[in-house]
Design a protein around this motif. Sequence first.
Motif, mmCIF file in Angstrom:
data_model
loop_
_atom_site.group_PDB
_atom_site.id
_atom_site.type_symbol
_atom_site.label_atom_id
_atom_site.label_comp_id
_atom_site.label_asym_id
_atom_site.label_seq_id
_atom_site.Cartn_x
_atom_site.Cartn_y
_atom_site.Cartn_z
ATOM 1 N N UNK A 1 -13.260 10.285 6.274
ATOM 2 C CA UNK A 1 -12.147 10.025 7.184
ATOM 3 C C UNK A 1 -11.921 8.527 7.367
ATOM 4 N N UNK A 2 -12.992 7.754 7.343
ATOM 5 C CA UNK A 2 -12.873 6.295 7.436
ATOM 6 C C UNK A 2 -12.051 5.754 6.257
ATOM 7 N N UNK A 3 -12.400 6.178 5.045
ATOM 8 C CA UNK A 3 -11.652 5.701 3.881
ATOM 9 C C UNK A 3 -10.192 6.161 3.931
ATOM 10 N N UNK A 4 -9.964 7.362 4.419
ATOM 11 C CA UNK A 4 -8.586 7.838 4.564
ATOM 12 C C UNK A 4 -7.810 6.931 5.512
ATOM 13 N N UNK A 5 -8.409 6.565 6.616
ATOM 14 C CA UNK A 5 -7.733 5.693 7.585
ATOM 15 C C UNK A 5 -7.519 4.288 7.036
ATOM 16 N N UNK A 6 -8.325 3.899 6.050
ATOM 17 C CA UNK A 6 -8.142 2.600 5.389
ATOM 18 C C UNK A 6 -7.110 2.664 4.267
ATOM 19 N N UNK A 7 -6.545 3.842 4.025
ATOM 20 C CA UNK A 7 -5.471 3.959 3.048
ATOM 21 C C UNK A 7 -5.813 4.711 1.788
ATOM 22 N N UNK A 8 -7.053 5.164 1.632
ATOM 23 C CA UNK A 8 -7.435 5.913 0.431
ATOM 24 C C UNK A 8 -6.806 7.303 0.489
ATOM 25 N N UNK A 9 -6.093 7.667 -0.571
ATOM 26 C CA UNK A 9 -5.425 8.964 -0.623
ATOM 27 C C UNK A 9 -5.868 9.816 -1.816
ATOM 28 N N UNK B 1 0.827 -1.195 0.000
ATOM 29 C CA UNK B 1 0.000 0.000 0.000
ATOM 30 C C UNK B 1 0.865 1.250 0.000
ATOM 31 N N UNK B 2 0.531 2.174 -0.896
ATOM 32 C CA UNK B 2 1.206 3.466 -0.959
ATOM 33 C C UNK B 2 0.364 4.523 -0.256
ATOM 34 N N UNK B 3 0.928 5.183 0.716
ATOM 35 C CA UNK B 3 0.241 6.302 1.374
ATOM 36 C C UNK B 3 1.136 7.525 1.513
ATOM 37 N N UNK B 4 2.432 7.369 1.294
ATOM 38 C CA UNK B 4 3.384 8.470 1.466
ATOM 39 C C UNK B 4 4.264 8.596 0.229
ATOM 40 N N UNK B 5 4.604 9.847 -0.084
ATOM 41 C CA UNK B 5 5.401 10.112 -1.271
ATOM 42 C C UNK B 5 6.741 9.424 -1.289
ATOM 43 N N UNK C 1 2.788 14.964 -3.520
ATOM 44 C CA UNK C 1 1.465 15.208 -2.945
ATOM 45 C C UNK C 1 0.920 14.121 -2.023
ATOM 46 N N UNK C 2 1.509 12.951 -2.024
ATOM 47 C CA UNK C 2 1.002 11.917 -1.120
ATOM 48 C C UNK C 2 1.399 12.240 0.314
ATOM 49 N N UNK C 3 0.411 12.205 1.200
ATOM 50 C CA UNK C 3 0.703 12.456 2.610
ATOM 51 C C UNK C 3 0.421 11.197 3.403
ATOM 52 N N UNK C 4 1.023 11.093 4.569
ATOM 53 C CA UNK C 4 0.858 9.894 5.403
ATOM 54 C C UNK C 4 -0.485 9.921 6.123
ATOM 55 N N UNK D 1 -4.197 19.229 -4.544
ATOM 56 C CA UNK D 1 -3.564 18.578 -5.694
ATOM 57 C C UNK D 1 -4.638 17.977 -6.608
ATOM 58 N N UNK D 2 -4.546 18.241 -7.915
ATOM 59 C CA UNK D 2 -5.590 17.835 -8.848
ATOM 60 C C UNK D 2 -4.989 17.111 -10.045
#
Length: 315
Positions: free
Chosen positions: A119-127, A84-88, A312-315, A189-190
């Motif tokens: 926020x739930x999806x963010x915590x599951x790794x959606x970025x 899983x990628x969550x950080x740049x 643009x990827x943040x943790x 970021x778009x």
Amino acid sequence: MQWLDGHCDVLSKMWRDPKYRSFYHPQSSLDSSYHHLWEANVVMQVFAVWTPESVPKHHRLSVALKEVDYFYEEIVRDGSRVFLLTEGNQLEECSRDRMGALLLLEGADALQGDLANLRLFYRLGVRQMGLTWNYANDVADGILEERGGGLTCFGRQVIAEMKRLGMILDVSHLSDGGFWEVIEEKELPILASHSNCRVLCPHKRNLEDEQIKALIDRDGLIGMTFVPAFIHKPSVEATIDHLLRHIEHVCTLGGEDHLFFGSDFDGLDSKVSHLESYKHLPHLLEALHKHYADDLIIKWAWKNGSRFYKKHLSS
């Protein structure tokens, strides 16, 4: 050569039919199976979480969560071959033998009008998230909605929360009015993960030249997609050469450093001849080499996309 693919629909295919829950099987019927991706040297893949219009609104959250579960159980597993990628900074770890995977929520329907679900999806790794599929929801109008409206009041709240969380917004499928509203959100970021050029193929899902220029000005990305109907009209005659015309047009608008690929594999009802899956990527590479230098092809295959996500990827 390394590749980054900005959009595939493996997860919704897995949800629709158990026969597609075979990502690692050598004879998998997925366009974007592990072995196809490995052979093509795709080192980063964006996996869309999408719930079809046929799913009742009150069930869309549960369907999306099932697709996220398939992502972890069938694709990521122990993280040894796909992670899983969550950080740049994780882009540096992407390789042929350990592919990075980014989760995209395609359409905010699954939020069901509640920011807590974002926020739930963010915590599951959606970025990354696209606000709509083709039609209207609680957030905005989609590109095929006839009234062509923009963001709702709740949609503006979603945008604000995405900015707070540090998420990336995908404008593919969004109405033109919605596009111009979000393009003004300077801290967001778009990108357009899978859209071609409307001037070359007059499908609403494609982008007007002014939209492409706006994405370039925002240092965004434009993902050239392999959907025949977005490449050429009539779609049954679409070829790789027609796809190259879209690439060239984006470049003439100043997009050489903003172009990448968003195949839409596993979401295609029809396919371009000789570009039916990632197994056939060498045909595209051969066509690109006939017209472009290696440094440009490397940009479009990997460098432009990886630069954007590293930033643009943040943790």
